[in-house]
Design an enzyme around this catalytic site. Structure first.
Site, PDB file in Angstrom:
ATOM      1  N   SER A 252      -0.405  10.992   5.134  1.00  0.00           N
ATOM      2  CA  SER A 252       0.400   9.887   4.622  1.00  0.00           C
ATOM      3  C   SER A 252       1.670  10.416   3.973  1.00  0.00           C
ATOM      4  O   SER A 252       1.623  11.164   3.002  1.00  0.00           O
ATOM      5  CB  SER A 252      -0.405   9.084   3.597  1.00  0.00           C
ATOM      6  OG  SER A 252       0.443   8.267   2.816  1.00  0.00           O
TER       7      SER A 252
ATOM      8  N   THR B   3      -4.048   5.359   3.432  1.00  0.00           N
ATOM      9  CA  THR B   3      -2.725   5.821   3.012  1.00  0.00           C
ATOM     10  C   THR B   3      -2.762   6.533   1.665  1.00  0.00           C
ATOM     11  O   THR B   3      -1.988   7.461   1.418  1.00  0.00           O
ATOM     12  CB  THR B   3      -1.748   4.632   2.952  1.00  0.00           C
ATOM     13  OG1 THR B   3      -1.818   3.911   4.179  1.00  0.00           O
ATOM     14  CG2 THR B   3      -0.323   5.095   2.748  1.00  0.00           C
TER      15      THR B   3
ATOM     16  N   LYS C 146       0.826  -1.223   0.000  1.00  0.00           N
ATOM     17  CA  LYS C 146       0.000   0.000   0.000  1.00  0.00           C
ATOM     18  C   LYS C 146       0.852   1.262   0.000  1.00  0.00           C
ATOM     19  O   LYS C 146       0.424   2.298  -0.526  1.00  0.00           O
ATOM     20  CB  LYS C 146      -0.967  -0.010   1.192  1.00  0.00           C
ATOM     21  CG  LYS C 146      -0.304  -0.041   2.572  1.00  0.00           C
ATOM     22  CD  LYS C 146      -0.104   1.329   3.177  1.00  0.00           C
ATOM     23  CE  LYS C 146       0.654   1.236   4.490  1.00  0.00           C
ATOM     24  NZ  LYS C 146       0.795   2.533   5.154  1.00  0.00           N
TER      25      LYS C 146
END
Length: 333
Positions: free
Chosen positions: A254, A248, A191
């Site tokens: 993030s 994210t 991710k």
């Protein structure tokens, strides 16, 4: 109540230490820099990584790793993934026998292509049933602000996963147990790479359709790789998969997404790195190890490959978008 050490006083390490204290545990937080440990003890704040957050008075910080590890039942590690091996070599002799070793890191090691739990098992000479992984939509500042969130605590030993789950459960932090360590770790590692791609698209001025497409196809390539490694496909539909990916890829908190935005606006890797004030965007290095892992298993990961090409300077952001959009047509399934 249990005694715990958290190794790493960055934003996530400090936040998880706060969670453990709020859950009723006795916690020592190890800081690489002695001056930061002094500030945390004196002011009950970590202004560099968690501005505006008051830390529990019961949280003790130290620069002495040996002292931090003495007599603890849980050791949580929150340092940059690519530095785990070297640091753990120095700590291994002080890890109490049978203590739960909790990985808060998300990455795949360069060179060895090992997940963080595998690095811990190798360096600490610890069995898999002693190693626990925490993964999910865990943006540190929001958790430190006590905004409600959920996470996954994974271990092949279900009893140990449940014990750690209970140790970090608070009114604002809700952990779920899982035994699929491979799936949870892989979701967390990939991710970061997909978030870089979303940031690049955002920086280029693309909108929600583009972001949704990257997230969805990014989840597909994560699941393909996970399936080849023996992960449970359902894991990728849960908190450690889709949940972590959405948070994210969308949040300005993030580091990977904001780093990608800078690349999408035309900044170099060096310029983007300087702007993060020393905080690591894990996906910049993990894209290479994730790609090599996938290539070794003959798994197609086009977004990861494109991000790696941008991070290595082989493609511009515009060329990356053109490459992904010009791939041959195929069935979604």
């Amino acid at each position: 109540m249990s005694r715990a050490a958290v190794l790493g006083a960055g934003s996530w390490g400090t936040t998880f230490a706060k969670v453990l204290v709020d859950a009723g545990n006795e916690v020592t937080l190890w800081s690489r820099r002695p001056e930061l440990a002094e500030v945390i003890n004196r002011e009950h704040r970590n202004p560099e990584y968690l501005p505006g957050i008051e830390l529990p008075a019961g949280l003790v910080a130290t620069h002495d790793a040996t002292a931090a590890l003495r007599g603890v039942e849980m050791v949580a590690i929150a340092i940059p993934s690519q530095s785990l091996r070297d640091n753990l070599r120095g700590w291994a002799a002080d890890l109490p026998p049978d203590s739960s070793l909790v990985s808060l890191m998300k990455g795949v090691e360069l060179g060895t292509l090992k997940r963080m739990s595998e690095v811990i098992a190798e360096v600490a000479d610890a069995p898999a049933d002693r190693i626990v992984v925490v993964s999910g939509p865990n943006l540190a500042l929001e958790i430190a602000q006590e905004q409600p969130t959920a996470t996954v605590v994974a271990c092949v030993d279900e009893a140990r996963a449940t014990a750690v789950q209970k140790s970090c459960s608070t009114g604002y932090f809700r952990p779920y147990s899982n035994t699929d360590v491979v799936g949870c770790e892989l979701g967390g590692a990939v991710k970061n790479v997909i978030a870089l791609a979303c940031g690049i698209a955002q920086g280029m001025g693309f909108g929600d359709n583009s972001l949704a497409s990257i997230i969805t196809r990014g989840l597909a390539e994560t699941a393909r790789l996970g399936e080849r490694l023996g992960a449970d496909p359902l894991t990728f539909a849960g908190l450690a998969g889709l949940g972590d990916l959405v948070a994210t890829c969308n949040s300005p908190l993030s580091r990977n997404r904001t780093f990608g935005e800078r690349l999408g606006r035309g900044e170099s890797i060096e310029q983007a790195q300087a702007a993060t004030h020393g905080q690591v965007a894990e996906g910049v290095k993990s894209c290479r190890s994730v790609l090599e892992l996938a290539q070794g298993l003959d798994v197609d990961v086009p977004i990861t490959a494109a991000v790696d090409a941008v991070c290595s300077g082989r493609l511009t952001s515009a060329q990356m978008a053109q490459l992904l959009m010009s791939r041959s047509m195929k069935s979604e399934s």
